[in-house]
Design a protein around this motif. Structure first.
Motif, mmCIF file in Angstrom:
data_model
loop_
_atom_site.group_PDB
_atom_site.id
_atom_site.type_symbol
_atom_site.label_atom_id
_atom_site.label_comp_id
_atom_site.label_asym_id
_atom_site.label_seq_id
_atom_site.Cartn_x
_atom_site.Cartn_y
_atom_site.Cartn_z
ATOM 1 N N ASP A 110 0.776 -1.071 -0.134
ATOM 2 C CA ASP A 110 -0.112 0.086 -0.146
ATOM 3 C C ASP A 110 0.957 1.188 -0.122
ATOM 4 O O ASP A 110 1.968 1.208 0.417
ATOM 5 N N SER A 111 0.331 2.256 -0.556
ATOM 6 C CA SER A 111 1.223 3.665 -0.714
ATOM 7 C C SER A 111 0.176 4.673 -0.391
ATOM 8 O O SER A 111 -0.983 4.692 -0.621
ATOM 9 N N TYR A 112 0.668 5.624 0.323
ATOM 10 C CA TYR A 112 -0.024 6.644 1.030
ATOM 11 C C TYR A 112 0.534 7.997 0.283
ATOM 12 O O TYR A 112 1.759 8.167 0.201
ATOM 13 N N CYS A 113 -0.245 8.554 -0.602
ATOM 14 C CA CYS A 113 0.002 9.499 -1.653
ATOM 15 C C CYS A 113 -0.491 10.962 -1.135
ATOM 16 O O CYS A 113 -1.661 11.039 -0.599
ATOM 17 N N THR A 114 0.196 11.722 -1.702
ATOM 18 C CA THR A 114 0.046 13.195 -1.482
ATOM 19 C C THR A 114 0.332 13.994 -2.675
ATOM 20 O O THR A 114 1.242 13.798 -3.355
#
Length: 142
Positions: A110-114
């Motif tokens: 999983d990646s947390y993106c901004t």
């Protein structure tokens, strides 16, 4: 006479309400993050950092792309799928938007993106892979 005038006013008011509802219901959503992200983007480059050990030499750095086979496609289906194609390797994942941030889930994590910047022609975002120090900055164009 009074009855006829009242019927005309009610008919006119009903037509005005129907016309107004028709105009506003056809308005396309273009302001939300999802609406702006949606569609196929050409992958220009990915800047990767955070790998350590043996992987650091080959996996950290700037990786430049730009062919039509290198892309990221945020689909508008009910599953909110995202398709990533890099050097002929295609991966399907999902994405979830929460306010101005979004998360992507691929088989490798999983990646947390901004979002760093988003226009009609360019999309840049930073993705931090869950439970690691690995950060990827994606540069996409249309």
């Amino acid at each position: 006479m009074k009855n006829q005038l009242m019927k005309k006013q009610i008919t006119l008011l009903s037509m005005l309400i129907l016309f107004t509802a028709t105009i506003f219901s056809c308005k396309k959503d273009t302001n939300t993050l999802k609406a702006q992200m949606m569609g196929k983007w050409t992958l220009s480059k990915i800047v990767v950092s955070g790998y350590t050990g043996v992987d650091a030499v080959t996996k950290n750095g700037t990786f430049t792309y730009g062919t039509t086979s290198d892309y990221m496609d945020f689909k508008s289906n009910e599953d909110d799928q995202v398709e990533l194609s890099v050097s002929g390797n295609r991966t399907i994942g999902t994405y979830v938007i929460t306010g101005e941030l979004f998360n992507m889930s691929f088989p490798d994590g999983d990646s947390y993106c901004t979002v760093n910047s988003l226009t009609t022609k360019q999309f840049q975002f930073t993705a931090k892979i869950d439970k690691t120090n690995i950060v990827k900055v994606y540069y996409l164009t249309r």
